[in-house]
Scaffold this motif. Structure first.
Motif, mmCIF file in Angstrom:
data_model
loop_
_atom_site.group_PDB
_atom_site.id
_atom_site.type_symbol
_atom_site.label_atom_id
_atom_site.label_comp_id
_atom_site.label_asym_id
_atom_site.label_seq_id
_atom_site.Cartn_x
_atom_site.Cartn_y
_atom_site.Cartn_z
ATOM 1 N N THR A 7 16.464 26.153 -24.677
ATOM 2 C CA THR A 7 16.096 25.446 -23.332
ATOM 3 C C THR A 7 17.223 25.133 -21.934
ATOM 4 O O THR A 7 17.897 25.477 -22.191
ATOM 5 C CB THR A 7 15.148 23.851 -22.902
ATOM 6 N N ILE A 8 16.642 25.704 -20.270
ATOM 7 C CA ILE A 8 17.890 26.383 -19.752
ATOM 8 C C ILE A 8 16.972 25.595 -18.648
ATOM 9 O O ILE A 8 15.545 26.271 -18.284
ATOM 10 C CB ILE A 8 17.649 28.329 -19.653
ATOM 11 N N GLU A 9 17.620 25.290 -17.474
ATOM 12 C CA GLU A 9 17.547 25.817 -15.919
ATOM 13 C C GLU A 9 18.149 26.539 -15.147
ATOM 14 O O GLU A 9 19.160 26.646 -15.714
ATOM 15 C CB GLU A 9 17.229 24.248 -15.684
ATOM 16 N N VAL A 10 17.835 27.398 -14.494
ATOM 17 C CA VAL A 10 18.457 28.646 -13.691
ATOM 18 C C VAL A 10 17.765 27.971 -12.255
ATOM 19 O O VAL A 10 16.599 28.382 -11.494
ATOM 20 C CB VAL A 10 18.493 29.633 -14.053
ATOM 21 N N ALA A 11 19.006 27.599 -10.896
ATOM 22 C CA ALA A 11 18.292 27.858 -9.369
ATOM 23 C C ALA A 11 18.463 29.168 -8.873
ATOM 24 O O ALA A 11 19.367 29.523 -9.551
ATOM 25 C CB ALA A 11 19.450 26.757 -8.849
ATOM 26 N N PHE A 12 18.108 29.544 -7.992
ATOM 27 C CA PHE A 12 17.578 30.777 -7.285
ATOM 28 C C PHE A 12 17.761 30.883 -5.637
ATOM 29 O O PHE A 12 16.744 29.636 -5.544
ATOM 30 C CB PHE A 12 17.137 31.660 -7.663
ATOM 31 N N VAL A 13 18.057 31.294 -5.250
ATOM 32 C CA VAL A 13 17.624 31.516 -3.333
ATOM 33 C C VAL A 13 16.920 32.820 -3.457
ATOM 34 O O VAL A 13 17.724 33.533 -3.865
ATOM 35 C CB VAL A 13 19.131 31.515 -2.953
ATOM 36 N N ALA A 14 15.594 32.946 -3.056
ATOM 37 C CA ALA A 14 15.112 33.567 -2.256
ATOM 38 C C ALA A 14 15.388 33.245 -1.106
ATOM 39 O O ALA A 14 14.624 33.048 -0.076
ATOM 40 C CB ALA A 14 13.500 33.058 -3.187
ATOM 41 N N SER A 15 15.639 35.019 -0.611
ATOM 42 C CA SER A 15 16.254 35.262 0.978
ATOM 43 C C SER A 15 14.862 36.008 1.441
ATOM 44 O O SER A 15 14.531 36.157 0.984
ATOM 45 C CB SER A 15 17.242 35.629 0.855
ATOM 46 N N GLU A 16 15.245 35.731 2.485
ATOM 47 C CA GLU A 16 13.899 36.181 3.950
ATOM 48 C C GLU A 16 13.884 38.262 3.142
ATOM 49 O O GLU A 16 13.014 37.991 3.770
ATOM 50 C CB GLU A 16 14.576 35.735 5.066
ATOM 51 N N GLN A 17 15.370 38.734 2.724
ATOM 52 C CA GLN A 17 15.093 40.005 2.436
ATOM 53 C C GLN A 17 14.284 39.996 1.386
ATOM 54 O O GLN A 17 13.766 41.725 1.035
ATOM 55 C CB GLN A 17 16.291 39.927 1.964
ATOM 56 N N PHE A 18 13.279 39.601 0.616
ATOM 57 C CA PHE A 18 13.170 39.687 -0.536
ATOM 58 C C PHE A 18 11.509 39.448 -0.252
ATOM 59 O O PHE A 18 10.376 39.250 -0.793
ATOM 60 C CB PHE A 18 13.301 38.743 -1.945
ATOM 61 N N ALA A 19 11.228 39.063 1.764
ATOM 62 C CA ALA A 19 9.458 38.548 2.026
ATOM 63 C C ALA A 19 9.145 40.123 1.636
ATOM 64 O O ALA A 19 9.458 40.794 2.646
ATOM 65 C CB ALA A 19 10.333 37.897 2.133
ATOM 66 N N ASN A 20 7.767 39.790 1.807
ATOM 67 C CA ASN A 20 6.916 40.334 2.216
ATOM 68 C C ASN A 20 6.734 41.276 4.225
ATOM 69 O O ASN A 20 7.194 39.500 4.049
ATOM 70 C CB ASN A 20 5.320 40.729 1.533
#
Length: 122
Positions: A7-20
């Motif tokens: 089991t694992i937890e991973v944090a990501f930051v989704a920046s605005e450059q990946f937004a539609n």
């Protein structure tokens, strides 16, 4: 999080450059985050000299994800000698799931130079 048990937890930051154009994170980026959560849940349990490429990834998008921090949780559902079934979710800043996924991976032995590493740093 228990890497030895898969089991694992991973944090990501989704920046605005990946937004539609309407301001939500694109599904392909969410799928990549889920794949990068599920795979390490298995790889962290493998002995030196093995890795496990994803054979199949099925993603369900539950609600829009906005730019910002997302938390991935992955786990091994069932593991055989060569095939492993994985599941996980991607949570928004409010702790509610934005997407869930299941995957199948094939455990392989590394042969030769340039093979991918078999361990994940905690």
């Amino acid at each position: 999080m228990d890497l030895e048990q898969g089991t694992i937890e991973v944090a990501f930051v989704a920046s605005e450059q990946f937004a539609n154009p309407v301001g939500v994170i694109q599904g392909g980026f969410l799928a990549a985050m889920l794949d990068d959560t599920l795979g390490p849940a298995l790889v962290a349990t493998l002995p030196e000299g093995q890795f496990a490429p994803t054979l199949d990834l099925h993603v369900q998008f539950l609600r829009p994800a906005r730019p910002g921090r997302l938390l991935g949780r992955g786990r091994i559902v069932q593991r055989g000698r060569e095939v492993c079934f994985l599941a996980g979710e991607l949570l928004g800043p409010d702790g509610r799931p934005v997407a869930v996924a299941t995957a199948t991976a094939r455990i392989q032995t590394v042969r030769g130079e340039g093979a991918p590493p078999s361990r994940v740093s905690a």
